[in-house]
Each structure stands twice: as C-alpha cells, then as structure tokens.
Design a protein around this motif. Structure first.
Motif, PDB file in Angstrom:
ATOM      1  N   GLY A  21       0.797  -1.217   0.000  1.00 41.88           N
ATOM      2  CA  GLY A  21       0.000   0.000   0.000  1.00 41.88           C
ATOM      3  C   GLY A  21       0.831   1.269   0.000  1.00 41.88           C
ATOM      4  N   VAL A  22       2.136   1.137  -0.152  1.00 41.77           N
ATOM      5  CA  VAL A  22       3.015   2.303  -0.171  1.00 41.77           C
ATOM      6  C   VAL A  22       2.748   3.136  -1.428  1.00 41.77           C
ATOM      7  N   LYS A  23       3.006   4.434  -1.362  1.00 39.20           N
ATOM      8  CA  LYS A  23       2.773   5.296  -2.518  1.00 39.20           C
ATOM      9  C   LYS A  23       3.719   4.926  -3.658  1.00 39.20           C
ATOM     10  N   GLN A  24       3.228   5.165  -4.883  1.00 39.65           N
ATOM     11  CA  GLN A  24       3.981   4.732  -6.046  1.00 39.65           C
ATOM     12  C   GLN A  24       5.337   5.419  -6.152  1.00 39.65           C
ATOM     13  N   ASP A  25       5.425   6.704  -5.795  1.00 40.17           N
ATOM     14  CA  ASP A  25       6.710   7.394  -5.911  1.00 40.17           C
ATOM     15  C   ASP A  25       7.748   6.802  -4.973  1.00 40.17           C
ATOM     16  N   ILE A  26       7.316   6.383  -3.788  1.00 39.95           N
ATOM     17  CA  ILE A  26       8.240   5.735  -2.853  1.00 39.95           C
ATOM     18  C   ILE A  26       8.637   4.359  -3.371  1.00 39.95           C
ATOM     19  N   ALA A  27       7.655   3.628  -3.907  1.00 42.26           N
ATOM     20  CA  ALA A  27       7.945   2.305  -4.473  1.00 42.26           C
ATOM     21  C   ALA A  27       8.973   2.412  -5.589  1.00 42.26           C
ATOM     22  N   LYS A  28       8.843   3.439  -6.443  1.00 45.17           N
ATOM     23  CA  LYS A  28       9.800   3.621  -7.534  1.00 45.17           C
ATOM     24  C   LYS A  28      11.209   3.876  -7.003  1.00 45.17           C
ATOM     25  N   LYS A  29      11.311   4.669  -5.926  1.00 47.70           N
ATOM     26  CA  LYS A  29      12.627   4.948  -5.348  1.00 47.70           C
ATOM     27  C   LYS A  29      13.252   3.685  -4.760  1.00 47.70           C
ATOM     28  N   LEU A  30      12.439   2.872  -4.102  1.00 51.34           N
ATOM     29  CA  LEU A  30      12.948   1.621  -3.536  1.00 51.34           C
ATOM     30  C   LEU A  30      13.432   0.676  -4.629  1.00 51.34           C
ATOM     31  N   VAL A  31      12.664   0.597  -5.711  1.00 53.42           N
ATOM     32  CA  VAL A  31      13.053  -0.258  -6.828  1.00 53.42           C
ATOM     33  C   VAL A  31      14.346   0.253  -7.469  1.00 53.42           C
ATOM     34  N   ALA A  32      14.487   1.573  -7.555  1.00 53.94           N
ATOM     35  CA  ALA A  32      15.715   2.158  -8.108  1.00 53.94           C
ATOM     36  C   ALA A  32      16.921   1.825  -7.235  1.00 53.94           C
ATOM     37  N   ILE A  33      16.734   1.881  -5.922  1.00 47.33           N
ATOM     38  CA  ILE A  33      17.812   1.515  -4.992  1.00 47.33           C
ATOM     39  C   ILE A  33      18.194   0.051  -5.189  1.00 47.33           C
ATOM     40  N   GLY A  34      17.174  -0.816  -5.283  1.00 46.50           N
ATOM     41  CA  GLY A  34      17.442  -2.230  -5.499  1.00 46.50           C
ATOM     42  C   GLY A  34      18.214  -2.477  -6.778  1.00 46.50           C
ATOM     43  N   GLY A  35      17.804  -1.815  -7.851  1.00 45.24           N
ATOM     44  CA  GLY A  35      18.489  -1.974  -9.130  1.00 45.24           C
ATOM     45  C   GLY A  35      19.926  -1.500  -9.093  1.00 45.24           C
ATOM     46  N   LYS A  36      20.146  -0.392  -8.397  1.00 41.95           N
ATOM     47  CA  LYS A  36      21.499   0.161  -8.296  1.00 41.95           C
ATOM     48  C   LYS A  36      22.438  -0.792  -7.551  1.00 41.95           C
ATOM     49  N   ILE A  37      21.971  -1.307  -6.415  1.00 39.98           N
ATOM     50  CA  ILE A  37      22.817  -2.219  -5.631  1.00 39.98           C
ATOM     51  C   ILE A  37      23.058  -3.518  -6.389  1.00 39.98           C
ATOM     52  N   ARG A  38      22.053  -4.003  -7.108  1.00 44.26           N
ATOM     53  CA  ARG A  38      22.237  -5.232  -7.888  1.00 44.26           C
ATOM     54  C   ARG A  38      23.326  -5.094  -8.935  1.00 44.26           C
ATOM     55  N   ASN A  39      23.499  -3.886  -9.444  1.00 39.96           N
ATOM     56  CA  ASN A  39      24.507  -3.655 -10.488  1.00 39.96           C
ATOM     57  C   ASN A  39      25.895  -3.356  -9.935  1.00 39.96           C
ATOM     58  N   LEU A  40      26.003  -3.174  -8.625  1.00 42.74           N
ATOM     59  CA  LEU A  40      27.300  -2.882  -8.018  1.00 42.74           C
ATOM     60  C   LEU A  40      28.016  -4.187  -7.668  1.00 42.74           C
ATOM     61  N   THR A  41      28.514  -4.847  -8.689  1.00 39.93           N
ATOM     62  CA  THR A  41      29.168  -6.144  -8.488  1.00 39.93           C
ATOM     63  C   THR A  41      30.451  -6.023  -7.671  1.00 39.93           C
ATOM     64  N   GLU A  42      31.032  -4.815  -7.638  1.00 43.31           N
ATOM     65  CA  GLU A  42      32.279  -4.635  -6.897  1.00 43.31           C
ATOM     66  C   GLU A  42      32.103  -4.758  -5.390  1.00 43.31           C
ATOM     67  N   LEU A  43      30.836  -4.737  -4.933  1.00 42.64           N
ATOM     68  CA  LEU A  43      30.588  -4.895  -3.495  1.00 42.64           C
ATOM     69  C   LEU A  43      30.858  -6.319  -3.043  1.00 42.64           C
ATOM     70  N   GLY A  44      30.849  -7.270  -3.975  1.00 40.92           N
ATOM     71  CA  GLY A  44      31.157  -8.666  -3.639  1.00 40.92           C
ATOM     72  C   GLY A  44      30.113  -9.329  -2.759  1.00 40.92           C
TER      73      GLY A  44
ATOM     74  N   LEU B   4      22.175  -7.614   3.993  1.00 41.43           N
ATOM     75  CA  LEU B   4      23.009  -8.042   2.869  1.00 41.43           C
ATOM     76  C   LEU B   4      24.468  -8.276   3.223  1.00 41.43           C
ATOM     77  N   SER B   5      24.943  -7.666   4.301  1.00 45.12           N
ATOM     78  CA  SER B   5      26.373  -7.771   4.599  1.00 45.12           C
ATOM     79  C   SER B   5      26.659  -7.495   6.071  1.00 45.12           C
ATOM     80  N   ASP B   6      27.786  -8.036   6.539  1.00 45.98           N
ATOM     81  CA  ASP B   6      28.284  -7.741   7.887  1.00 45.98           C
ATOM     82  C   ASP B   6      29.571  -6.921   7.829  1.00 45.98           C
ATOM     83  N   ASP B   7      30.035  -6.669   6.616  1.00 43.02           N
ATOM     84  CA  ASP B   7      31.262  -5.890   6.457  1.00 43.02           C
ATOM     85  C   ASP B   7      30.953  -4.401   6.627  1.00 43.02           C
TER      86      ASP B   7
END
Length: 259
Positions: free
Chosen positions: A183-206, A241-244
C-alpha cells in the motif's frame, strides 16, 4: 470462508507451464535467487488449482525420515506416523521442497522414484510401496548462485524435472508488486526499486546475495507503517546483505543519496 488468492504478478508463461506440468503428472523445478517469487508462485498456483499445499523448508539437517515418516511410541504401542511427503503422495497434495539442494543427499534418493514414470514412494521401514495419488505434484526450488559448487543439484537429478527460471522482475512490475503488497505510494515504491536496481549492479561490493524483491517489500512495509524512509532502507535492505562495515557504509551512503 473464501480464502483470498495470494498476490502474484505473472511475468512470463509460468502459469501455463505449471498447469501443463500438473496435468501431465510431471515434477517441477524452480530455479532462481532468494526472494524472486518462487514460493509465492507456488502458493498462487496451489490456490488457483484448488490443491492442498505442503511446504518443507529444507536445511542441512532435513533427512528422508523427516519427509517419509517414523515410528513413535504412543502409550504402550509403537505406531507409524506419515511424514509430509507420504501424506502428500497418499492424499494428492502439492509437496513443495523449498531450497532442496540444502537437504541431505538421502532426500534426493527418496524422491527419485516419484520423479519418473513410476510415481511411487517406497517406505523402507514399512516394506510398503505407495503409488502416488493422481493429483500429487512434486515441486522443488533451489538457488543456483548460492555457494556455487557446494550446493548444486546433480545433472541426473535436475533432468528428472521440468524447470522454470525465476529472476527479479522489471522495474515497472517490481514497483507494482510493492504497491500491491504494502500500500506504499507509487513514488516511494519507484525509489525503492531504483535503490534495489542500483545495488544489484554494483558487483564490486562482492555480495553473496543481492537485493531481493522480498527485501524491498520489507522496506516498503516499514515505511508504510511510519518508520523514516532512510532508516527503513538501512535496516530492511542494507543490513541483511552484509556484515562488512565498509560495504554497509557504502550502501547506506547510496541509499541516502537516492531517497
């Protein structure tokens, strides 16, 4: 009482594959990363077909005895108790082995005769062979990317199943999922999805595992219930996602910039 169908957004032809597999009495293997919708899909299809669903969350101690059954002492008698696999075979339920690769090897041996033309279960302790009910269906899932080389299914096992691959949905669909689930607002949902996409593409985080749709749903739920957006993202997305310390700090900085 009418039970509401679990929410599931179909992204391909997986429902049709499921129905045809069920009609042809074939086992089904779901492959994909953690939190990509495998279990929700099974719940959705069990509801759609009107089938009872028995789910086993497999782990390193899950044995064939846990699934098939055991003798227990009841008063002055020793009685046999069917396990969830035997119950599903006899009654015609869907048995879902979640993360089957985590289970002990004897579990795979136990289900072999249920995954070919025989569709039968041998109960060694009873000396009994049980023919599967016509509506019995075996579904298993596993994460191919988790601890690659240690938790893999053997080719001889994989080839006994019809297989479906699951991945993370497109940003548009993932946004819809968050809105419908929380039930979250769509603009917030879009920001969360953008964050998820960004972290998924940061392969250097290991990272061993990356941001799942499940984590995004958790963050959206916390935001919707009143937790500050950045804090919700820190505790629901970053910390799991991490303990480091350095990796956590990097992801927190990214979240703070994006929300």
């Amino acid at each position: 009482m009418v039970i509401e169908a679990p929410y599931y957004h179909q992204t391909d032809q997986e429902s049709e594959v499921f129905l045809q597999t069920f009609q042809n009495r074939m086992p089904l293997l779901l492959k994909g990363p953690t939190g990509s919708g495998k279990s929700r899909f099974v719940e959705y299809m069990a509801h759609a077909t009107g089938q009872r669903l028995i789910t086993i969350s497999c782990h390193e101690e899950t044995s064939s005895t846990d699934l098939i059954g055991r003798f227990i002492i009841k008063g002055a008698e020793t009685v046999w108790i069917d396990g969830p696999l035997t119950t599903a075979v006899r009654e015609g339920a869907i048995l879902y082995l979640d993360e089957v690769a985590e289970a002990r090897p004897d579990v795979i041996v136990a289900i072999h005769s249920l995954t070919d033309h025989r569709r039968e279960l041998f109960i060694d302790k009873l000396g009994e062979t049980v023919k599967a009910h016509e509506n019995f269906m075996l579904i298993a899932s596993f994460n191919p990317g988790y601890q690659r080389g240690f938790k893999e299914l053997k080719p001889s096992t994989r080839q006994r199943f019809v297989a479906l691959s699951f991945g993370y949905p497109t940003s548009k669909i993932e946004t819809e999922i968050l809105v419908n689930e929380t039930g979250v607002k769509q603009d917030i949902a879009k920001k969360l999805v953008a964050i998820g996409g960004k972290i998924r593409n940061l392969t250097e985080l290991g990272l061993t595992e990356t941001v799942s749709t499940r984590l995004l749903v958790d963050a959206a739920k916390l935001i919707q219930s009143g937790l500050p957006k950045r804090l919700a993202c820190h505790v629901a997305i970053v910390e799991p996602l991490s303990d480091d310390a350095q990796t956590i700090e990097s992801m927190k900085d990214l979240v703070d910039l994006m929300i």
